[in-house]
Motif scaffolding. Structure first.
Motif, short mmCIF file in Angstrom:
data_model
loop_
_atom_site.label_atom_id
_atom_site.label_comp_id
_atom_site.label_asym_id
_atom_site.label_seq_id
_atom_site.Cartn_x
_atom_site.Cartn_y
_atom_site.Cartn_z
N LEU A 137 -13.45 -29.54 7.09
CA LEU A 137 -13.89 -29.22 8.45
C LEU A 137 -14.92 -28.11 8.39
O LEU A 137 -14.73 -27.11 7.69
CB LEU A 137 -12.70 -28.79 9.32
N SER A 138 -15.99 -28.28 9.13
CA SER A 138 -17.06 -27.28 9.16
C SER A 138 -16.67 -26.13 10.09
O SER A 138 -15.75 -26.23 10.91
CB SER A 138 -18.36 -27.92 9.64
N PHE A 139 -17.40 -25.03 9.95
CA PHE A 139 -17.15 -23.86 10.80
C PHE A 139 -17.41 -24.21 12.27
O PHE A 139 -16.65 -23.80 13.16
CB PHE A 139 -18.06 -22.72 10.34
N GLU A 140 -18.47 -24.98 12.52
CA GLU A 140 -18.80 -25.35 13.90
C GLU A 140 -17.68 -26.17 14.54
O GLU A 140 -17.35 -26.00 15.71
CB GLU A 140 -20.12 -26.13 13.94
N THR A 141 -17.07 -27.04 13.74
CA THR A 141 -15.99 -27.87 14.27
C THR A 141 -14.75 -27.05 14.57
O THR A 141 -14.12 -27.18 15.63
CB THR A 141 -15.64 -28.99 13.28
N LEU A 142 -14.37 -26.18 13.64
CA LEU A 142 -13.17 -25.37 13.84
C LEU A 142 -13.31 -24.42 15.02
O LEU A 142 -12.33 -24.11 15.70
CB LEU A 142 -12.87 -24.56 12.57
N MET A 143 -14.49 -23.95 15.28
CA MET A 143 -14.70 -23.02 16.39
C MET A 143 -14.94 -23.74 17.71
O MET A 143 -15.08 -23.07 18.75
CB MET A 143 -15.89 -22.09 16.08
N ASN A 144 -14.97 -25.07 17.68
CA ASN A 144 -15.11 -25.84 18.91
C ASN A 144 -13.76 -25.88 19.63
O ASN A 144 -12.78 -26.41 19.11
CB ASN A 144 -15.59 -27.26 18.58
N ASN A 145 -13.66 -25.30 20.81
CA ASN A 145 -12.38 -25.19 21.52
C ASN A 145 -11.78 -26.54 21.87
O ASN A 145 -10.57 -26.75 21.76
CB ASN A 145 -12.55 -24.34 22.78
N ASP A 146 -12.62 -27.47 22.33
CA ASP A 146 -12.11 -28.81 22.68
C ASP A 146 -11.53 -29.49 21.46
O ASP A 146 -10.44 -30.10 21.53
CB ASP A 146 -13.23 -29.66 23.27
N PHE A 147 -12.23 -29.41 20.33
CA PHE A 147 -11.72 -30.03 19.11
C PHE A 147 -10.42 -29.38 18.67
O PHE A 147 -9.47 -30.07 18.28
CB PHE A 147 -12.76 -29.92 17.98
N PHE A 148 -10.34 -28.05 18.73
CA PHE A 148 -9.15 -27.38 18.22
C PHE A 148 -7.93 -27.67 19.10
O PHE A 148 -6.81 -27.78 18.59
CB PHE A 148 -9.39 -25.88 18.13
#
Length: 635
Positions: free
Chosen positions: A486-497
């Motif tokens: 998982l990329s940093f951008e994905t992990l910091m995406n609130n909807d994704f998390f």
């Protein structure tokens, strides 16, 4: 620690049971002694009556028995007395007191065989029961015993709780969980043992920090240029090797060689201190300029030459970067220097998938010489015609392609096994490739940078995670484990998390078989932002791993602080490691700074048997790469 707590409870119960058993035995013996005492006292009374009868019978004064016998019988607590002369009753006495189940005693006088005395006396134990005062004293003593026993039990339990706390801390220490043991300090007894353990753990933490600083120093001196504090030639060569294989370069990008042609003249003008400040200033500005390139490598190849390697960059972006670098270096030239007009030159060689590494270096050097021949501060790009058109088009085509691939779910999962030293598959790492309409597969190294630029990385990785959890983990047999990047951008995406936490909760029983990997570049730089989300993933039952370890020249303390379960060594450290003592020293130092009891170390990109044998000797526990298996589609 359930065993320690259970032993503590059992020991406390054994102590209390032993004490109560001792009390019960004491009470039984006291009752027996009291019974024997009353019995002997009554026997003494009977003996006195027998002696009195014997004396009076010898004096022949039984006729006046009414004068002396009643007082004697009353004094000896006799309930009834009868004197028989043969079959004739010659005397009878009856007391006013009554008793249940009286004791019958027959006395035969040896002086008068025909004379027989029969006595009815109360049972000795019941006759001499304690009175109220004695019972009160007995109950008071028993109450004092209970109070003292209670206080003793509480004190004993407090001591055992302290020992239990010490036992828990020692258990954590034996398992290598020093930070948890350090935080388990209690005021339990004996306190000096707790203080001693805490002191040793504090010193151990300080020693580990010193060791981490020392290991960082060793690794830095292996791959760091001491004057500019960026990577040296060994560092650059290892990173370049990591981006290539036997079939050529594994990605597309650009190699730039920046030469300061008049550095010797500047050194004579500025002196040692001045030239150091000048180089440091240029390096700092170039590093800031390269921060926007997530996959860039910046190193010093020689005294006056610097190398810049950027992957996943288009031709237009590479040309813009080269122009900005030359203008930046020219603007930082000393104002009074005579070499300002021809101070720096830049040679660029754009490469694509499959290009030869040695040819790439030669092309970059030829481009540098061409830039130097042009004079002034200039740059030159070698062989632009070798670049595929798709790399020069920009992001419009990529956005259209990625959006269509998302809509049609044309992302394919590939799995590569991670093998331990016993040849057993520990887990399988999932890689992603995108399928074009014509059926060709596009590597993640090509589309992921563009997906990040287009803002589509989160839905792409969500699609892969969903496939891994709902299909691979459910359908796989046994305890097969998988890991996803998982990329940093994905992990910091609130909807994704929020979606990730929901799906992990729905499949909580499968989470111990899932590992989430993050890149070291973000794990060490953005640890404060990433740490809460990584800990949430761990709380769901999944494991967390840090990927590409060793690519950054940083302390490994972030690995312990974040609580990573798996550490994956960057392929640049692994490639040709059996021929590179500096890489062996780097890995040995890296492993020495990690608590290996809690963290598994995996080597990436193992292609040769000699590499794997050397890694096993160094202490690496698992590996993945072409030596074992190429990534295989799991559709």
């Amino acid at each position: 620690m359930e065993l320690t707590r259970l032993l503590t409870i059992r020991l406390s119960r054994f102590w209390l049971l032993s004490l109560m058993l001792t009390l019960a035995v004491g009470i039984v013996f006291a009752a027996m002694a009291y019974s024997q005492l009353t019995y002997r006292f009554q026997q003494h009374n009977i003996a006195a009556i027998e002696q009195a009868f014997s004396r009076h019978v010898l004096r022949q004064d039984m006729d006046d028995a009414n004068l002396w016998l009643p007082d004697l019988l009353k004094a000896t607590d006799t309930l009834q007395a009868r004197v028989w002369n043969g079959q004739e009753l010659v005397y009878e006495y009856t007391s006013a007191e009554q008793a249940e189940l009286p004791r019958v005693i027959d006395i035969q006088l040896p002086q008068q065989p025909n004379l027989r005395v029969q006595l009815l006396m109360p049972q000795p134990l019941w006759r001499y029961l304690p009175n109220r005062y004695e019972v009160g004293v007995l109950l008071l003593g028993l109450l004092c015993f209970v109070v003292i026993t209670r206080r003793g039990y509480l004190w004993y339990r407090e001591q055992l709780v302290g020992l239990e706390s010490i036992g828990e801390r020692c258990h954590l220490i034996l398992k290598g969980r020093f930070e948890q043991a350090r935080g388990r300090y209690s005021n339990g007894h004996p306190r000096f043992i707790n203080r001693a353990i805490s002191l040793l753990l504090d010193e151990l933490v300080e020693a580990k920090k010193d060791r981490a600083r020392f290991d960082t120093f060793i690794r830095s001196n292996t791959f760091l240029d001491h004057e500019t504090h960026i990577g040296n030639r060994l560092f650059f060569d290892s990173r370049l090797d990591a981006l290539s294989s036997h079939s050529g370069m594994m990605s597309h990008g650009v190699l730039m060689l920046l030469e300061f042609d008049e550095l010797d003249q500047l050194h004579s003008e500025l002196g040692d201190h001045g030239i150091k400040e000048y180089l440091t200033l240029n390096v700092e500005h170039m590093r800031r300029l390269l921060q926007s390139q997530a996959n860039s490598v910046f190193a010093r190849r020689s005294y006056s030459q610097f190398a810049i390697l950027v992957t996943q960059i288009s031709l237009a972006e590479a040309e813009q970067l080269a122009s900005r670098l030359v203008k930046l270096c020219a603007s930082l030239a000393p104002p009074d220097s005579k070499a300002n007009q021809s101070l720096c030159h830049l040679g660029c060689a754009y490469f694509k998938l499959g290009d030869e590494q040695q040819q790439l270096i030669e092309e970059a050097e030829m481009a540098l010489r061409a830039a130097q021949m042009q004079g002034n501060n200039n740059w030159f790009m070698y062989d632009k015609g070798a670049v595929d058109e798709e790399f020069a088009r920009g992001s419009v085509r990529w956005r259209t392609f990625l959006e269509m691939a998302l809509t049609d779910k044309r992302f394919v999962a590939f799995a590569q096994p991670v093998i331990d030293v016993d040849g057993i598959v520990q887990q399988r790492e999932i890689f992603t490739r995108a399928r074009e309409p014509n059926g060709n597969l596009v590597r993640a190294t090509l589309f992921l940078p563009m997906a990040i630029k287009c803002g589509l990385i989160a839905p792409i990785e969500q699609l892969i995670v969903e496939k891994v959890i709902q299909q691979l983990l459910v359908a796989s047999h046994g305890d097969e484990q998988f890991s996803v990047n998982l990329s940093f951008e994905t992990l910091m995406n609130n909807d994704f998390f929020r979606w990730l936490k929901r799906i992990m909760l729905e499949h909580r029983d499968l989470m111990p078989r899932l590992s989430v990997e993050v890149d070291e570049a973000f794990a060490c730089r953005e640890l404060a932002a990433l740490s809460p989300r990584l800990q949430s993933i761990k709380m769901m039952g999944a494991r967390i791993a840090v990927d590409h370890v060793g690519q950054e020249l940083v302390s490994t303390q972030y690995i312990v602080e974040a609580g990573f379960n798996i550490v994956k060594l960057h392929r640049s450290l692994v490639k040709q490691i059996h021929l590179r003592p500096e890489n062996q020293l780097y890995i040995r130092s890296l492993l020495g700074s990690l608590p290996l009891a809690e963290i598994s170390v995996v080597a990436e990109g193992v292609e040769l048997l000699e590499e794997w044998q050397t890694l096993k000797i160094l202490g690496v526990g698992a590996a993945q790469g072409a030596l074992f298996s190429e990534p295989v589609a799991v559709e």
